[in-house]
Design a protein around this motif. Structure first.
Motif, PDB file in Angstrom:
ATOM      1  N   TYR A   1       0.921  -1.310  -0.092  1.00 58.10           N
ATOM      2  CA  TYR A   1      -0.013  -0.096   0.227  1.00 58.10           C
ATOM      3  C   TYR A   1       0.803   1.315  -0.035  1.00 58.10           C
ATOM      4  O   TYR A   1       0.628   2.172  -0.741  1.00 58.10           O
ATOM      5  CB  TYR A   1      -0.935   0.016   1.159  1.00 58.10           C
ATOM      6  N   PHE A   2       1.966   1.258   0.810  1.00 61.02           N
ATOM      7  CA  PHE A   2       2.608   2.526   1.154  1.00 61.02           C
ATOM      8  C   PHE A   2       3.368   2.669  -0.448  1.00 61.02           C
ATOM      9  O   PHE A   2       4.074   4.017  -0.808  1.00 61.02           O
ATOM     10  CB  PHE A   2       3.607   2.260   2.213  1.00 61.02           C
ATOM     11  N   GLU A   3       3.807   1.605  -0.879  1.00 65.21           N
ATOM     12  CA  GLU A   3       4.586   1.935  -2.259  1.00 65.21           C
ATOM     13  C   GLU A   3       3.587   2.491  -3.273  1.00 65.21           C
ATOM     14  O   GLU A   3       4.270   3.321  -4.180  1.00 65.21           O
ATOM     15  CB  GLU A   3       5.118   0.376  -2.934  1.00 65.21           C
ATOM     16  N   ARG A   4       2.339   2.225  -3.329  1.00 65.56           N
ATOM     17  CA  ARG A   4       1.611   3.059  -3.916  1.00 65.56           C
ATOM     18  C   ARG A   4       1.209   4.485  -3.796  1.00 65.56           C
ATOM     19  O   ARG A   4       1.229   5.497  -4.513  1.00 65.56           O
ATOM     20  CB  ARG A   4       0.123   2.109  -4.306  1.00 65.56           C
ATOM     21  N   PHE A   5       1.007   4.593  -2.323  1.00 67.04           N
ATOM     22  CA  PHE A   5       0.232   5.912  -1.995  1.00 67.04           C
ATOM     23  C   PHE A   5       0.885   6.622  -1.182  1.00 67.04           C
ATOM     24  O   PHE A   5       0.677   7.701  -0.597  1.00 67.04           O
ATOM     25  CB  PHE A   5      -1.259   5.405  -1.324  1.00 67.04           C
ATOM     26  N   GLY A   6       2.185   5.879  -0.822  1.00 73.35           N
ATOM     27  CA  GLY A   6       3.158   6.794   0.107  1.00 73.35           C
ATOM     28  C   GLY A   6       2.767   6.810   1.548  1.00 73.35           C
ATOM     29  O   GLY A   6       1.836   5.900   1.955  1.00 73.35           O
ATOM     30  N   ILE A   7       3.685   7.411   2.617  1.00 80.42           N
ATOM     31  CA  ILE A   7       3.352   7.321   3.923  1.00 80.42           C
ATOM     32  C   ILE A   7       2.986   8.520   4.413  1.00 80.42           C
ATOM     33  O   ILE A   7       3.620   9.609   4.428  1.00 80.42           O
ATOM     34  CB  ILE A   7       4.882   6.483   4.601  1.00 80.42           C
ATOM     35  N   PRO A   8       1.773   8.470   5.361  1.00 76.54           N
ATOM     36  CA  PRO A   8       1.419   9.686   5.829  1.00 76.54           C
ATOM     37  C   PRO A   8       2.322  10.126   7.026  1.00 76.54           C
ATOM     38  O   PRO A   8       2.854   9.225   7.634  1.00 76.54           O
ATOM     39  CB  PRO A   8      -0.036   9.396   6.502  1.00 76.54           C
ATOM     40  N   GLN A   9       2.477  11.482   7.034  1.00 73.22           N
ATOM     41  CA  GLN A   9       3.371  12.020   8.007  1.00 73.22           C
ATOM     42  C   GLN A   9       2.793  12.550   9.329  1.00 73.22           C
ATOM     43  O   GLN A   9       3.315  12.652  10.502  1.00 73.22           O
ATOM     44  CB  GLN A   9       4.203  13.039   7.365  1.00 73.22           C
ATOM     45  N   THR A  10       1.478  12.915   8.899  1.00 70.31           N
ATOM     46  CA  THR A  10       0.872  13.510  10.137  1.00 70.31           C
ATOM     47  C   THR A  10      -0.870  12.949   9.952  1.00 70.31           C
ATOM     48  O   THR A  10      -0.953  12.665   8.862  1.00 70.31           O
ATOM     49  CB  THR A  10       0.535  15.222  10.034  1.00 70.31           C
ATOM     50  N   PRO A  11      -1.588  13.126  10.995  1.00 70.72           N
ATOM     51  CA  PRO A  11      -2.864  12.561  10.812  1.00 70.72           C
ATOM     52  C   PRO A  11      -3.575  13.457   9.961  1.00 70.72           C
ATOM     53  O   PRO A  11      -4.514  12.719   8.978  1.00 70.72           O
ATOM     54  CB  PRO A  11      -3.523  12.861  12.226  1.00 70.72           C
ATOM     55  N   SER A  12      -3.282  14.708   9.621  1.00 72.16           N
ATOM     56  CA  SER A  12      -4.163  15.344   8.424  1.00 72.16           C
ATOM     57  C   SER A  12      -3.787  14.754   7.192  1.00 72.16           C
ATOM     58  O   SER A  12      -4.544  14.974   6.157  1.00 72.16           O
ATOM     59  CB  SER A  12      -3.815  16.911   8.581  1.00 72.16           C
ATOM     60  N   ASP A  13      -2.735  14.238   7.082  1.00 69.42           N
ATOM     61  CA  ASP A  13      -2.393  13.423   5.669  1.00 69.42           C
ATOM     62  C   ASP A  13      -3.335  12.561   5.445  1.00 69.42           C
ATOM     63  O   ASP A  13      -3.440  12.100   4.151  1.00 69.42           O
ATOM     64  CB  ASP A  13      -0.927  12.973   5.547  1.00 69.42           C
ATOM     65  N   LEU A  14      -4.172  11.952   6.322  1.00 70.31           N
ATOM     66  CA  LEU A  14      -5.141  10.749   5.952  1.00 70.31           C
ATOM     67  C   LEU A  14      -6.094  11.071   5.093  1.00 70.31           C
ATOM     68  O   LEU A  14      -6.704  10.322   4.358  1.00 70.31           O
ATOM     69  CB  LEU A  14      -5.515  10.293   7.423  1.00 70.31           C
ATOM     70  N   LYS A  15      -6.388  12.348   4.869  1.00 75.27           N
ATOM     71  CA  LYS A  15      -7.433  12.723   4.046  1.00 75.27           C
ATOM     72  C   LYS A  15      -7.186  12.407   2.455  1.00 75.27           C
ATOM     73  O   LYS A  15      -7.870  12.160   1.655  1.00 75.27           O
ATOM     74  CB  LYS A  15      -7.846  14.283   4.090  1.00 75.27           C
TER      75      LYS A  15
END
Length: 302
Positions: A176-190
């Motif tokens: 999943y992270f390879e495709r969509f990247g890693i969120p750095q803060t909770p706000s990135d979850l959007k």
């Protein structure tokens, strides 16, 4: 009219019907089929010559005679049950049956390593476990005890803590992270795909975090809503999205690399699990032995 021994069982079945107003739930409590409960009730009514229950396709209600009969036999039968339970201390091997209602995550993480040892030590005690996140009135539904996160335990219950504090984390599969990247803060979850579930009261769960300004909760963009934890885990492992849960649920997959934690510095901590039971009922020996064994094994610390 004298009471035959078999009628005492019928009386117990009748009280289960009176508690649940449902033949299926009464059967679950008694460990028999709904048809066995129904057959026993018909036999009891025939022997007594009085209708105790009105039953239709939609409802089960007590007649006036049924209510009077329930009130008359409830306390004496409870006294008999307690007398039989007290005999356990004189047996070489305790006997009995207990019913536990457990929050799904607790059932998956606390109970398996404990029950394996319990079966060896107490082979004549049967345990029935219902794992659900639905909020349940354990007394009304005939359970001897419940296991839930501390903050959701009813205040009128006797509760004992059986785990250490829990850490709530966000995790996903490497694919999943390879495709969509890693969120750095909770706000990135959007900008991410989230797999979510519902609380016991039916509301969609808000994810909780702890940052520099304290604890906060937030709604996340939810593409998938499930009420089954194994399916949520399977989807997470397949790379379908991010999942939020207590850390012990992910532990087996973290070791193998199938899942990795993100937003770890934002992880919220909460009180652990408690096992709870009614203060108005004698605690069965089988339940006391289970609580002692959980505290001995400490599968999630204490």
């Amino acid at each position: 009219m004298s009471v035959a021994r078999s009628q005492l069982t019928d009386f117990t079945y009748f009280l289960a019907i009176a508690r649940h107003r449902n033949f299926r739930l009464a059967g679950l409590e008694m460990g028999v089929s709904p048809s066995a409960i129904s057959h026993a009730l018909k036999g009891l009514e025939a022997k007594l010559g009085v209708r105790l229950v009105n039953r239709t396709n939609r409802s089960v209600t007590l007649t006036a005679a049924g209510e009077e009969f329930r009130d008359s036999i409830e306390v004496p039968l409870k006294d008999i049950d307690q007398a039989v339970e007290r005999l356990n201390k004189h047996r070489d091997s305790p006997q009995g049956r207990i019913r536990i209602n457990a929050q799904v995550d607790a059932a998956h993480t606390i109970l398996p390593p404990v029950l394996a040892l319990y079966a060896e030590r107490y082979p004549e005690i049967k345990i029935e476990i219902e794992a659900t996140d639905r909020l349940v009135d354990i007394t009304h539904e005939g359970f001897d005890a419940g296991i839930r996160v501390s903050g959701t335990v009813p205040e009128d219950m006797v509760a004992q803590r059986i785990s250490g504090d829990l850490r709530w984390i966000v995790a996903g599969a490497p694919a999943y992270f390879e495709r969509f990247g890693i969120p750095q803060t909770p706000s990135d979850l959007k900008n991410h795909r989230c797999i979510n579930g519902r609380l016991g009261d039916g509301r969609i769960y808000q994810w909780e975090f702890e940052g520099p300004e304290g604890e906060f909760s937030m709604s996340v963009p939810t593409q998938f809503v499930l009420n089954d934890r194994p399916t949520m885990l399977a989807m997470t492992l397949a790379g379908s999205g991010l999942m939020y849960c207590v850390e012990p649920v992910f532990s087996p997959y973290l070791k193998g690399g199938g899942i990795q934690i993100v937003l770890e510095e934002w992880a919220a901590r909460g009180e652990g699990y408690q096992i709870y039971y009614s203060s108005r009922r004698q605690v069965p020996l089988g339940l006391r032995l289970l609580i002692d064994l959980i505290r001995e094994v400490r599968p999630l610390g204490l």
